[in-house]
Write an enzyme that holds these catalytic residues in place. Structure first.
Site, PDB file in Angstrom:
ATOM      1  N   LEU A 136       0.826  -1.216   0.000  1.00 17.61           N
ATOM      2  CA  LEU A 136       0.000   0.000   0.000  1.00 17.61           C
ATOM      3  C   LEU A 136       0.853   1.256   0.000  1.00 17.61           C
ATOM      4  O   LEU A 136       0.541   2.247   0.670  1.00 17.61           O
ATOM      5  CB  LEU A 136      -0.951   0.006   1.212  1.00 17.61           C
ATOM      6  CG  LEU A 136      -1.959  -1.157   1.290  1.00 17.61           C
ATOM      7  CD1 LEU A 136      -2.790  -1.035   2.558  1.00 17.61           C
ATOM      8  CD2 LEU A 136      -2.851  -1.191   0.066  1.00 17.61           C
ATOM      9  N   CYS A 137       1.955   1.219  -0.745  1.00 16.37           N
ATOM     10  CA  CYS A 137       2.833   2.398  -0.818  1.00 16.37           C
ATOM     11  C   CYS A 137       3.228   2.668  -2.276  1.00 16.37           C
ATOM     12  O   CYS A 137       4.366   3.064  -2.549  1.00 16.37           O
ATOM     13  CB  CYS A 137       4.063   2.216   0.059  1.00 16.37           C
ATOM     14  SG  CYS A 137       4.940   0.655  -0.161  1.00 16.37           S
ATOM     15  N   GLY A 138       2.296   2.435  -3.184  1.00 14.19           N
ATOM     16  CA  GLY A 138       2.557   2.749  -4.580  1.00 14.19           C
ATOM     17  C   GLY A 138       3.656   1.878  -5.166  1.00 14.19           C
ATOM     18  O   GLY A 138       3.738   0.677  -4.904  1.00 14.19           O
TER      19      GLY A 138
END
Length: 326
Positions: A90-92
């Site tokens: 969930l951090c690109g």
């Protein structure tokens, strides 16, 4: 049919609204962590700069002893690679960019016939390299979000041992450099032997001024001034300082990677929140259109039924014969 579609859309909108609340909360949490991570980087920088200065002074005191511990090796036959990623997603593209740089580096070593040993930091690296059939000699987890100096020491002990024992000629690190809240970049650099601080200073000064400086001119202002006496000898002191300096470099890399991770997560969650809002608008329009179609259909059915009843009554009345008797 329209009523069933409306129920499905209403349920989907409710689900997206719940997801939007989660992503918004994660965005706010990551935004608050960015400031804290920047503060930790700033707090650790003076110690790192001081360590570089001491290593430089010691290396200048005994250039022969500093030959293997400082500078760039001429020939590299065996190398250790440390890849630093996150424990969570969930951090690109934060993890993906580091993975690509690591694979590109390893592919270059394979093409040149260089033996490599891979060390990783972050839980995401375990599954990634295991899935691709690449052996990971040692992996460290649980330290990507809030790394401590103890964590850096444990990582340094693993990657330093092969270098000190002569099993590898060079140690490389692949990590994300935190430049600012709006700028981060994947960096592949040499960890051991230690980079000459004079070269680092020259690169930083040249980049800041927008000019290119030669090593000779750059070394003059950065070198130690006066006479320095070492006790014990510079060679013995350098053997002790080199591992400490490597620990400091790894700690700084972990701190910058942590700041880059939360920054990437904040941007990713902000984009997810915006996308959730757009989806809510899109499905709301579709639901409203379906509801309007349903209402229009019902009105048409009511009007059609009323017209049919009225037409039937008219036909019955027109065919009726009325007789009047006196």
């Amino acid at each position: 049919m329209a009523g069933g579609q409306e129920r499905v859309l209403r349920r989907r909108i409710k689900s997206i609204q719940s997801t939007k609340k989660i992503t918004k909360a994660m965005e706010l949490i990551a935004a608050s962590q960015i400031v804290r991570a920047q503060g930790r980087i700033a707090a650790a920088r003076p110690y790192q700069q001081g360590m570089n200065r001491i290593v430089l002074e010691t290396a200048l005191g005994d250039p022969v002893a500093a030959g293997r511990l400082l500078g760039t090796p001429e020939q590299v036959q065996r190398v250790a690679v440390l890849s630093v990623v996150a424990d969570r997603g969930l951090c690109g593209g934060y993890n993906t960019f580091v993975f690509r740089a690591t694979e590109k580096l390893l592919a270059g070593f394979d093409a040149d016939g260089v033996e490599w040993r891979l060390f990783t930091v972050g839980k995401k690296a375990q599954g990634y390299f295991r899935y691709r059939g690449q052996d990971v000699e040692q992996s460290f987890t649980g330290m990507s979000e809030r790394p401590t100096f103890t964590d850096a020491r444990s990582v340094a002990a693993a990657v330093l041992t092969p270098f000190v024992n002569g099993e590898v000629d060079q140690v490389m690190i692949v990590t994300t450099r935190f430049l600012s809240a709006g700028s981060q970049k994947v960096e592949v650099r040499q960890l051991l032997p230690l980079i000459d601080p004079r070269e680092t200073t020259a690169d930083d000064d040249g980049a800041a001024a927008g000019t290119t400086t030669t090593p000779a001119t750059a070394a003059e202002p950065s070198g130690p001034k006066g006479y320095t006496e070492f006790e014990p000898d510079a060679a013995i002191l350098l053997e002790t300082l080199a591992p400490r300096a490597a620990e400091t470099e790894i700690f700084g890399a972990l701190l910058e990677a942590s700041a880059a991770e939360v920054t990437a997560r904040q941007r990713a969650m902000a984009a997810a929140t915006d996308n959730a809002g757009e989806l809510i608008k899109k499905y709301s329009r579709i639901m409203n259109r379906a509801r309007q179609d349903s209402i229009t259909t019902e009105i048409m059915e009511i009007v059609g039924g009323a017209e049919a009843l009225r037409a039937g009554n008219d036909d019955d009345t027109g065919g009726l014969i009325i007789e009047t008797r006196v």
